[in-house]
Design a protein around this motif. Sequence first.
Motif, mmCIF file in Angstrom:
data_model
loop_
_atom_site.group_PDB
_atom_site.id
_atom_site.type_symbol
_atom_site.label_atom_id
_atom_site.label_comp_id
_atom_site.label_asym_id
_atom_site.label_seq_id
_atom_site.Cartn_x
_atom_site.Cartn_y
_atom_site.Cartn_z
ATOM 1 N N LEU A 111 0.948 -1.263 -0.121
ATOM 2 C CA LEU A 111 0.052 0.082 0.032
ATOM 3 C C LEU A 111 1.063 1.311 -0.139
ATOM 4 N N TYR A 112 0.890 2.174 -0.976
ATOM 5 C CA TYR A 112 1.409 3.313 -0.933
ATOM 6 C C TYR A 112 0.561 4.584 -0.662
ATOM 7 N N THR A 113 0.925 5.405 -0.082
ATOM 8 C CA THR A 113 0.105 6.758 0.200
ATOM 9 C C THR A 113 0.913 7.800 0.381
ATOM 10 N N ALA A 114 0.131 8.970 -0.213
ATOM 11 C CA ALA A 114 0.954 10.166 -0.542
ATOM 12 C C ALA A 114 0.011 11.255 -0.320
ATOM 13 N N ARG A 115 0.336 12.536 -0.190
ATOM 14 C CA ARG A 115 -0.433 13.729 -0.207
ATOM 15 C C ARG A 115 -0.601 14.134 -1.661
ATOM 16 N N THR A 116 0.465 14.139 -2.490
ATOM 17 C CA THR A 116 0.402 14.722 -3.757
ATOM 18 C C THR A 116 0.484 13.670 -4.862
ATOM 19 N N ALA A 117 0.286 13.676 -6.013
ATOM 20 C CA ALA A 117 0.656 12.913 -7.274
ATOM 21 C C ALA A 117 2.115 12.700 -7.358
ATOM 22 N N LYS A 118 2.631 13.722 -7.340
ATOM 23 C CA LYS A 118 4.115 13.636 -7.627
ATOM 24 C C LYS A 118 4.877 12.676 -6.112
ATOM 25 N N GLU A 119 4.227 13.178 -4.899
ATOM 26 C CA GLU A 119 5.016 12.279 -3.852
ATOM 27 C C GLU A 119 4.624 10.459 -4.130
ATOM 28 N N LEU A 120 3.294 10.470 -4.605
ATOM 29 C CA LEU A 120 2.817 9.201 -4.881
ATOM 30 C C LEU A 120 3.785 8.566 -5.691
ATOM 31 N N CYS A 121 4.042 9.030 -7.083
ATOM 32 C CA CYS A 121 5.050 8.885 -8.069
ATOM 33 C C CYS A 121 6.346 8.494 -7.378
ATOM 34 N N VAL A 122 6.715 9.224 -6.750
ATOM 35 C CA VAL A 122 8.293 8.625 -5.937
ATOM 36 C C VAL A 122 8.153 7.538 -5.113
ATOM 37 N N GLU A 123 7.241 7.771 -4.524
ATOM 38 C CA GLU A 123 7.049 6.123 -3.193
ATOM 39 C C GLU A 123 6.689 4.948 -4.073
ATOM 40 N N ALA A 124 5.720 4.983 -5.159
ATOM 41 C CA ALA A 124 5.335 3.869 -5.918
ATOM 42 C C ALA A 124 6.247 3.336 -7.041
ATOM 43 N N ILE A 125 6.858 4.639 -7.542
ATOM 44 C CA ILE A 125 7.609 4.193 -9.008
ATOM 45 C C ILE A 125 9.059 4.399 -8.663
ATOM 46 N N GLU A 126 9.616 5.544 -8.258
ATOM 47 C CA GLU A 126 10.901 5.691 -7.955
ATOM 48 C C GLU A 126 11.702 5.053 -7.026
ATOM 49 N N LYS A 127 11.107 4.685 -5.841
ATOM 50 C CA LYS A 127 11.812 4.206 -4.444
ATOM 51 C C LYS A 127 11.790 2.770 -4.669
ATOM 52 N N PRO A 128 10.729 2.012 -5.067
ATOM 53 C CA PRO A 128 10.831 0.471 -5.052
ATOM 54 C C PRO A 128 11.937 0.068 -5.948
ATOM 55 N N ASN A 129 12.784 -1.034 -5.228
ATOM 56 C CA ASN A 129 13.958 -1.393 -5.831
ATOM 57 C C ASN A 129 13.790 -2.861 -5.751
ATOM 58 N N PRO A 130 13.452 -3.792 -6.874
ATOM 59 C CA PRO A 130 13.256 -3.204 -8.112
ATOM 60 C C PRO A 130 11.755 -2.668 -8.325
ATOM 61 N N CYS A 131 11.578 -1.887 -9.321
ATOM 62 C CA CYS A 131 10.425 -1.080 -9.386
ATOM 63 C C CYS A 131 9.233 -2.046 -10.156
ATOM 64 N N PRO A 132 8.098 -2.193 -9.194
ATOM 65 C CA PRO A 132 7.049 -3.274 -9.502
ATOM 66 C C PRO A 132 6.535 -2.874 -11.040
ATOM 67 N N ILE A 133 6.662 -1.856 -11.732
ATOM 68 C CA ILE A 133 6.207 -1.446 -12.974
ATOM 69 C C ILE A 133 7.366 -1.672 -14.011
ATOM 70 N N THR A 134 6.625 -2.396 -14.773
ATOM 71 C CA THR A 134 7.741 -3.211 -15.934
ATOM 72 C C THR A 134 7.449 -2.296 -17.316
ATOM 73 N N MET A 135 6.648 -1.781 -17.452
ATOM 74 C CA MET A 135 5.973 -1.113 -18.810
ATOM 75 C C MET A 135 5.921 0.369 -18.586
ATOM 76 N N LEU A 136 6.550 1.226 -19.570
ATOM 77 C CA LEU A 136 6.399 2.743 -19.528
ATOM 78 C C LEU A 136 5.146 3.096 -19.802
ATOM 79 N N ASP A 137 4.360 2.485 -20.684
ATOM 80 C CA ASP A 137 2.905 3.184 -20.737
ATOM 81 C C ASP A 137 2.121 2.807 -19.360
ATOM 82 N N HIS A 138 2.472 1.813 -18.438
ATOM 83 C CA HIS A 138 1.812 1.746 -17.517
ATOM 84 C C HIS A 138 1.997 2.815 -16.326
#
Length: 131
Positions: free
Chosen positions: A80-107
């Motif tokens: 579960l990712y939570t954030a106050r803004t869209a940018k913060e949620l992008c950082v938490e859900a896309i940028e921070k996880p290693n490895p990133c759970p997103i494998t497709m750029l369109d996703h």
Amino acid sequence: MPITTINTEHLKALDDELSQRPIALDPGGYYVIYLDREASLICAKHYTNTINDRGLAVDPDTGEVIACGGKKVERVAETLYTARTAKELCVEAIEKPNPCPITMLDHAAYLGREFTKAEYALVNGTEYIQD
């Protein structure tokens, strides 16, 4: 310079049309996005899946198809990712996880759009419906 009026009905029709296009599913999983208005947060639950030979998302444990409508498959979110803004949620859900759970750029692009829509709804007190 003259002020140009934007035809919002035309833009909505374009968005509705684009929402009907076929998409490939991300083998890295999917997200259910919602608002927690009491906490003033945008939330995104990440679920794992695998893609079967027909291109359908299936539960990696049971092999059962995960349908968008109709019969619901009860699943437990991976994260579960939570954030106050869209940018913060992008950082938490896309940028921070290693490895990133997103494998497709369109996703990733889709999630950025959805997080922005969710932030707008949170700030303006309007309904958020995930596309």
